[in-house]
Design a protein around this motif. Structure first.
Motif, PDB file in Angstrom:
ATOM      1  N   GLU A 248      -7.447  -2.047  -9.407  1.00 37.76           N
ATOM      2  CA  GLU A 248      -6.160  -2.468  -8.882  1.00 37.76           C
ATOM      3  C   GLU A 248      -5.485  -1.319  -8.143  1.00 37.76           C
ATOM      4  O   GLU A 248      -5.617  -0.160  -8.544  1.00 37.76           O
ATOM      5  CB  GLU A 248      -5.282  -2.912 -10.058  1.00 37.76           C
ATOM      6  N   CYS A 249      -4.759  -1.651  -7.087  1.00 33.06           N
ATOM      7  CA  CYS A 249      -4.008  -0.625  -6.360  1.00 33.06           C
ATOM      8  C   CYS A 249      -2.543  -0.684  -6.772  1.00 33.06           C
ATOM      9  O   CYS A 249      -2.154  -1.468  -7.627  1.00 33.06           O
ATOM     10  CB  CYS A 249      -4.165  -0.813  -4.857  1.00 33.06           C
ATOM     11  N   ASP A 250      -1.741   0.126  -6.138  1.00 38.75           N
ATOM     12  CA  ASP A 250      -0.330   0.254  -6.464  1.00 38.75           C
ATOM     13  C   ASP A 250       0.465  -1.049  -6.302  1.00 38.75           C
ATOM     14  O   ASP A 250       1.530  -1.206  -6.875  1.00 38.75           O
ATOM     15  CB  ASP A 250       0.269   1.332  -5.550  1.00 38.75           C
ATOM     16  N   GLU A 251      -0.072  -1.980  -5.515  1.00 40.66           N
ATOM     17  CA  GLU A 251       0.643  -3.244  -5.300  1.00 40.66           C
ATOM     18  C   GLU A 251       0.577  -4.122  -6.550  1.00 40.66           C
ATOM     19  O   GLU A 251       1.338  -5.083  -6.660  1.00 40.66           O
ATOM     20  CB  GLU A 251       0.025  -4.023  -4.133  1.00 40.66           C
ATOM     21  N   GLN A 252      -0.312  -3.835  -7.458  1.00 43.69           N
ATOM     22  CA  GLN A 252      -0.523  -4.648  -8.668  1.00 43.69           C
ATOM     23  C   GLN A 252      -0.684  -6.123  -8.316  1.00 43.69           C
ATOM     24  O   GLN A 252      -0.114  -6.991  -8.956  1.00 43.69           O
ATOM     25  CB  GLN A 252       0.625  -4.453  -9.665  1.00 43.69           C
ATOM     26  N   LEU A 255      -7.377  -6.912  -7.597  1.00 44.49           N
ATOM     27  CA  LEU A 255      -8.206  -5.703  -7.728  1.00 44.49           C
ATOM     28  C   LEU A 255      -9.149  -5.602  -6.527  1.00 44.49           C
ATOM     29  O   LEU A 255      -9.888  -6.550  -6.229  1.00 44.49           O
ATOM     30  CB  LEU A 255      -9.053  -5.767  -9.006  1.00 44.49           C
ATOM     31  N   HIS A 256      -9.151  -4.455  -5.849  1.00 42.19           N
ATOM     32  CA  HIS A 256     -10.049  -4.255  -4.713  1.00 42.19           C
ATOM     33  C   HIS A 256     -11.479  -4.079  -5.223  1.00 42.19           C
ATOM     34  O   HIS A 256     -11.753  -3.178  -6.013  1.00 42.19           O
ATOM     35  CB  HIS A 256      -9.649  -2.992  -3.943  1.00 42.19           C
ATOM     36  N   VAL A 257     -12.367  -4.932  -4.740  1.00 46.83           N
ATOM     37  CA  VAL A 257     -13.781  -4.815  -5.100  1.00 46.83           C
ATOM     38  C   VAL A 257     -14.374  -3.654  -4.296  1.00 46.83           C
ATOM     39  O   VAL A 257     -14.065  -3.506  -3.118  1.00 46.83           O
ATOM     40  CB  VAL A 257     -14.528  -6.117  -4.745  1.00 46.83           C
ATOM     41  N   GLU A 310      -4.671  -9.870   3.617  1.00 41.59           N
ATOM     42  CA  GLU A 310      -4.836  -8.429   3.462  1.00 41.59           C
ATOM     43  C   GLU A 310      -3.866  -7.886   2.423  1.00 41.59           C
ATOM     44  O   GLU A 310      -2.785  -8.419   2.232  1.00 41.59           O
ATOM     45  CB  GLU A 310      -4.575  -7.739   4.803  1.00 41.59           C
ATOM     46  N   CYS A 311      -4.261  -6.788   1.785  1.00 40.93           N
ATOM     47  CA  CYS A 311      -3.389  -6.168   0.791  1.00 40.93           C
ATOM     48  C   CYS A 311      -2.355  -5.296   1.517  1.00 40.93           C
ATOM     49  O   CYS A 311      -2.675  -4.643   2.509  1.00 40.93           O
ATOM     50  CB  CYS A 311      -4.201  -5.324  -0.167  1.00 40.93           C
ATOM     51  N   ALA A 312      -1.142  -5.290   0.974  1.00 40.87           N
ATOM     52  CA  ALA A 312      -0.069  -4.503   1.582  1.00 40.87           C
ATOM     53  C   ALA A 312      -0.393  -3.006   1.589  1.00 40.87           C
ATOM     54  O   ALA A 312       0.193  -2.241   2.356  1.00 40.87           O
ATOM     55  CB  ALA A 312       1.236  -4.764   0.837  1.00 40.87           C
ATOM     56  N   CYS A 313      -1.337  -2.582   0.756  1.00 41.49           N
ATOM     57  CA  CYS A 313      -1.659  -1.154   0.683  1.00 41.49           C
ATOM     58  C   CYS A 313      -2.495  -0.695   1.880  1.00 41.49           C
ATOM     59  O   CYS A 313      -2.666   0.503   2.098  1.00 41.49           O
ATOM     60  CB  CYS A 313      -2.391  -0.830  -0.614  1.00 41.49           C
ATOM     61  N   GLY A 314      -3.048  -1.652   2.628  1.00 40.10           N
ATOM     62  CA  GLY A 314      -3.801  -1.280   3.823  1.00 40.10           C
ATOM     63  C   GLY A 314      -5.301  -1.123   3.608  1.00 40.10           C
ATOM     64  O   GLY A 314      -6.048  -0.947   4.565  1.00 40.10           O
ATOM     65  N   ARG A 315      -5.755  -1.189   2.360  1.00 40.73           N
ATOM     66  CA  ARG A 315      -7.197  -1.085   2.133  1.00 40.73           C
ATOM     67  C   ARG A 315      -7.865  -2.385   2.546  1.00 40.73           C
ATOM     68  O   ARG A 315      -7.287  -3.462   2.402  1.00 40.73           O
ATOM     69  CB  ARG A 315      -7.493  -0.748   0.664  1.00 40.73           C
ATOM     70  N   THR A 316      -9.075  -2.266   3.044  1.00 42.22           N
ATOM     71  CA  THR A 316      -9.725  -3.442   3.623  1.00 42.22           C
ATOM     72  C   THR A 316     -10.644  -4.169   2.647  1.00 42.22           C
ATOM     73  O   THR A 316     -11.035  -5.304   2.890  1.00 42.22           O
ATOM     74  CB  THR A 316     -10.558  -3.039   4.856  1.00 42.22           C
TER      75      THR A 316
HETATM   76 ZN   LIG Z   1      -4.260  -2.818  -2.276  1.00 42.25          ZN
END
Ligand SMILES: [Zn+2]
Lengths: 436, 141
Positions: A248-252, A255-257, A310-316
């Motif tokens: 999981e990233c900071d956006e909670q 979970l990014h695979v 897309e996740c707000a954190c910017g990870r793809t």
């Molecule tokens: Zn994220």
């Protein structure tokens, strides 16, 4: 810059090209080096050399937990034994364990995956990673450990248990990232409070990476409140690698695979057809880089969904939702499917009860009886039976609204529900096997 | 008002014994014990000589316990004595959640009521003796 940002922010087209290349290699490798896959691909008429797109994977047969048990101990390994450097096994509650092997490169990938999650939690070389997952055959301890080392953090291999010593170390060593099961984190917090400490001030935690058990949003909030840190979910399983498959990233918010190492599908558990993004189904995983024990289309029995967009954190890398339970943990009460997480969500809405609960399933006169055992908080006015009964009624109604089935509520004393040092025992099924 | 020690007890064998033993071990004396039962659990309502110490000791021993404010009043030792007390409470529209009798140090009859604060004025106004913490506790709480 967080750990391996360049990989977690890769362009989708580039990532998918990488996945296709690695998937083709994996399929051919499995076919050529593992007898089980040679047979199963041939039986299914699947030609690993003819694969041209990621979608072609859908023609490949599945690998089940039973297949892995049948392959015990080494039959699913793709490399010579001298290249295998580490072994993990899932606890074989039914007798036979499933085995996963790791080459040096596999251990490196594993550490990378978990290290990314430490990065997602804002961790890096300046952190003290306090690992109190169990070390040993269970992948939790070493997975987190390799992650801590990969990210360059100071890593403390506490392992699980001896809670008073955990607390002492948390107080004195500057532990900033706590890695353990969510129920053990809660146990540490409660024990510290019982000892008269204030973990908010006496600990220096900023993040907790807690997996191996499903936990509700409310449970997460309670933990964050008690320990004054941020909780990150982590997903993994021994059959595939261990914790770090998704983090999981900071956006909670999912979970990014680690999509450069794993290809995920979500399928309808009954028809095995893919469900559209956003819909719940069984998670199926194909490893893309695993050398020692690669797996093709492993049916995890975990229920999740691909989070659309897309996740707000910017990870793809795509996200899966926090687990909705396991197909194994789902239980039926009078024909109605129940997820433990649903019960937990209801419990969490009642501040009158403590964070511990257990569901007991019995059968009386041919009828399933589900009894939820809860502890009452000492602050609750326990002197009036009327108020306790009223609380029981409200909880029963809330459960019925959520589950569409009646559940009895039994209030018990604190010692009755065992506190966990590993996984919480949430369900005790006392029904005979054939009755389930 | 008096602090009543309230304890949640599962209906399992020996649980009440463990409770009484836990209190005895820290030298706390009970003046009264009233049990309210259901099929699954019971509530023990206890007047003792050190309620705060009791909560600490038995919580440590793994019981769910807290303190509840009750009013304790001496009942005249004559026929209809309790009826007169209840009349005083009814007259002031005081609602009684529950009550139980116990013997105080002088062997007089005393009744504990779960009522709100206004009951004290009603009872004292009618000439009854309402007990204060110092009448029951061994030390100031
Ligand atoms: Zn994220």
């Amino acid at each position: 810059m967080a750990y391996q940002d360049e990989i977690t922010h890769m362009e989708r087209s580039e990532l998918e090209a990488l996945q296709l290349e690695r998937m083709k290699e994996t399929l051919v490798n499995c076919y050529e080096n593992i007898e089980f896959y040679k047979q199963s691909f041939d039986e299914a008429g699947f030609d690993p050399y003819a694969v041209e797109s990621l979608e072609d994977l859908q023609m490949a047969p599945f690998t089940t937990k039973q297949d892995m048990r049948d392959a015990y101990p080494y039959k699913l390994f793709a490399v010579p034994r001298e290249d295998v450097k580490e072994i993990h096994m899932s606890s074989g509650t039914t007798g036979v364990a499933t085995v996963s092997g790791y080459t040096d490169a596999d251990i490196k990938s594993w550490g990378d995956c978990f290290a990314r999650g430490i990065g997602y939690a804002g961790g890096g070389v300046d952190d003290v990673v306090h690992v109190c997952y169990g070390y040993g055959l269970f992948t939790g301890g070493l997975g987190a450990h390799y992650g801590g080392l990969a990210v360059g953090a100071e890593t403390i291999p506490m392992s699980a248990g001896n809670t008073k010593r955990q607390i002492k170390v948390l107080q004195s060593m500057g532990s900033s990232i706590l890695c353990c099961t969510p129920s053990y984190a809660m146990h540490i917090a409660d024990t510290a409070i019982e000892m008269g400490l204030d973990p908010k001030k006496d600990f220096t935690l900023k993040a907790g990476i807690h997996g191996a058990e499903a936990f509700s949003d409310q449970f997460r909030k309670n933990l964050e409140e008690k320990l004054n840190y941020k909780v990150y979910d982590v997903y993994g399983l021994t059959e595939v690698m261990g914790p770090g498959v998704a983090m999981e990233c900071d956006e909670q918010d999912g979970l990014h695979v680690a999509e450069d190492h794993f290809l995920v599908e979500v399928l309808d558990p009954e028809t095995h057809e893919p469900v559209p993004d956003g819909e719940w189904g069984e998670l199926v995983i194909t490893t893309l880089t695993k050398e020692a024990s690669p797996v093709v289309r492993y049916r995890t029995r975990d229920i999740t969904r691909i989070m659309p967009g897309e996740c707000a954190c910017g990870r793809t890398h795509r996200r899966i939702a926090r687990l909705h339970g396991r197909t194994d943990d789902m239980f039926k009460v009078r024909g109605v499917q129940v997820f433990p997480s649903q019960i937990e969500n209801v419990c969490a809405a009642f501040p009158e009860i403590a964070d511990w609960y257990q569901i007991e399933l019995t059968r009386e006169g041919g009828l399933d009886i589900a009894t939820l055992k809860i502890e009452i908080n000492p602050e609750f006015p326990i002197d009036e039976i009327r108020k306790i009964e009223e609380l029981q009624r409200r909880m029963q109604q809330a459960l019925k609204d959520e589950l569409a089935v009646s559940i009895n509520i039994k209030i018990v004393e604190p010692h009755t529900i065992q506190r966990s040092e590993g996984k919480a025992v949430r369900i005790v099924d006392l029904r005979d096997e054939e009755e389930k | 008002m008096i602090d009543q020690l309230t304890v949640f007890l599962e209906n399992t064998k020996g649980r009440l014994t463990s409770l009484c033993r836990a209190l005895g071990d820290v030298n706390i004396q009970m003046h009264s014990l009233a049990l309210a039962d259901t099929t699954d659990y019971g509530i023990a309502r206890i007047i003792c000589d050190d309620p705060k110490g009791a909560v600490a000791a038995i919580s440590e021993a793994g019981f769910t316990a807290n303190l509840t404010k009750v009013v304790a009043v001496e009942v005249p030792d004559v026929p209809g004595g309790l009826a007169d007390v209840l009349d005083a409470l009814d007259g002031a529209d005081v609602n009684i959640e529950y009550s139980y009798c116990f013997a105080d140090a002088d062997n007089g009859a005393t009744v504990a009521f779960k009522v709100d604060q206004s009951a004290i004025a009603a009872l004292e106004g009618a000439g009854f003796k309402v007990l204060h913490p110092e009448d029951l506790y061994k030390t100031a709480q």
